[in-house]
Enzyme design. Structure first.
Site, PDB file in Angstrom:
ATOM      1  N   ASP A 263      38.053   0.693  -9.417  1.00 30.66           N
ATOM      2  CA  ASP A 263      38.374   1.931 -10.138  1.00 30.66           C
ATOM      3  C   ASP A 263      38.368   1.651 -11.647  1.00 30.66           C
ATOM      4  OD1 ASP A 263      40.273   4.751  -9.497  1.00 30.66           O
ATOM      5  OD2 ASP A 263      40.034   3.959 -11.520  1.00 30.66           O
TER       6      ASP A 263
ATOM      7  N   THR B 194      38.715  15.089  -1.266  1.00 30.58           N
ATOM      8  CA  THR B 194      37.429  15.799  -1.176  1.00 30.58           C
ATOM      9  C   THR B 194      36.341  15.136  -2.010  1.00 30.58           C
ATOM     10  OG1 THR B 194      37.915  17.168  -3.105  1.00 30.58           O
ATOM     11  CG2 THR B 194      38.689  17.986  -0.981  1.00 30.58           C
TER      12      THR B 194
ATOM     13  N   ARG C 214      38.498  12.951  -9.955  1.00 30.43           N
ATOM     14  CA  ARG C 214      37.993  13.163  -8.608  1.00 30.43           C
ATOM     15  C   ARG C 214      39.152  13.345  -7.660  1.00 30.43           C
ATOM     16  NH1 ARG C 214      33.739   9.062  -6.028  1.00 30.43           N
ATOM     17  NH2 ARG C 214      35.604   7.805  -5.827  1.00 30.43           N
TER      18      ARG C 214
END
Ligand code: PRP
Ligand code: URA
Length: 209
Positions: free
Chosen positions: A200, A108, A104
């Site tokens: 994460d 954005t 990713r």
């Protein structure tokens, strides 16, 4: 319309509680991800088709069962999906393994593709795409599109923690793909992280950061 199944098995829920804790280190995190994947695989393969086969036991002939058709494939989305592969293979050792590389973009949140290698006969297999996290849905939607572009017709998606936003996007874009979820969380934060989530997943599995 796709089927969305949220796992309610107590062992799965207990282990998800462990990986959410911020004090859980990489070793235990990896072990838990593997065990959760194994338990989820068991639940997500309940409806696989069986055929009758005639076999001989040491005692007599009988009609036994075996999985119908070409077997399965597991396709992790790199990096974090790698943590789920061994658990899946413990349950379905004959499965072939493909890999899709996506990350990713932190600004954005759009997926960036960098790798795709699939078993040659993937189009004849039932393919399980695995990734611990379904957040905006950008990565899983893109990975599944990559599989479809290569002729794969039967796809299931398995994730450990999902946000409602990602589930909605997956259902709208790939209504033919069944989704198996360990826990459905509340929402995404401003950085596209799942709340409460686990942080994460890739960094926690591989100890980066
Ligand atoms: C994470 C995760 C998913 C993706 C989910 O990967 O493993 O692939 O984010 O987010 P999305 O639903 O909004 O696309 P990441 O991009 O951090 O890459 P990594 O596994 O290499 O760390
Ligand atoms: N990717 C992760 O690893 N965690 C999140 O919460 C969202 C995307």
């Amino acid at each position: 319309m796709s089927k969305v199944m949220v796992m309610d098995h107590p062992l799965i829920q207990h282990k998800i509680g462990i990986i959410r804790r911020m004090e859980t280190g990489s070793k235990e995190f990896r072990e838990m991800i593997g065990e959760i994947a194994m338990l989820m695989c068991y639940e997500a393969t309940r409806d696989l088709k069986l055929v009758d086969v005639n076999i001989e036991t040491p005692i007599c002939e009988m009609t036994a069962k075996e999985l119908a058709g070409k077997k399965l494939a597991v396709v992790p989305i790199l990096r974090a999906g790698l943590g789920m592969v061994d658990g899946m293979l413990t349950m379905i050792p004959a499965a072939k393994v493909g890999h899709i590389g996506l990350y990713r973009d932190p600004e954005t949140l759009e997926p960036v593709e960098y790798y795709c290698k699939l078993p040659a006969d993937s189009s004849e297999r039932e393919v399980f795409v695995v990734d611990p996290m379904l957040a905006t849905g950008g990565s899983s939607v893109a990975a599944i599109q990559m599989l479809k572009d290569k002729g794969v017709k039967r796809i299931r998606f398995m994730c450990i923690i999902a946000a409602p936003e990602g589930v909605k996007r997956m259902k709208e874009t790939h209504p033919d793909v069944d989704i198996y979820i360990g826990a459905l969380d509340k929402c995404l934060n401003d950085h596209g992280y799942i709340v409460p989530g686990l942080g994460d997943a890739g960094d926690r599995i591989f100890g980066t950061k």
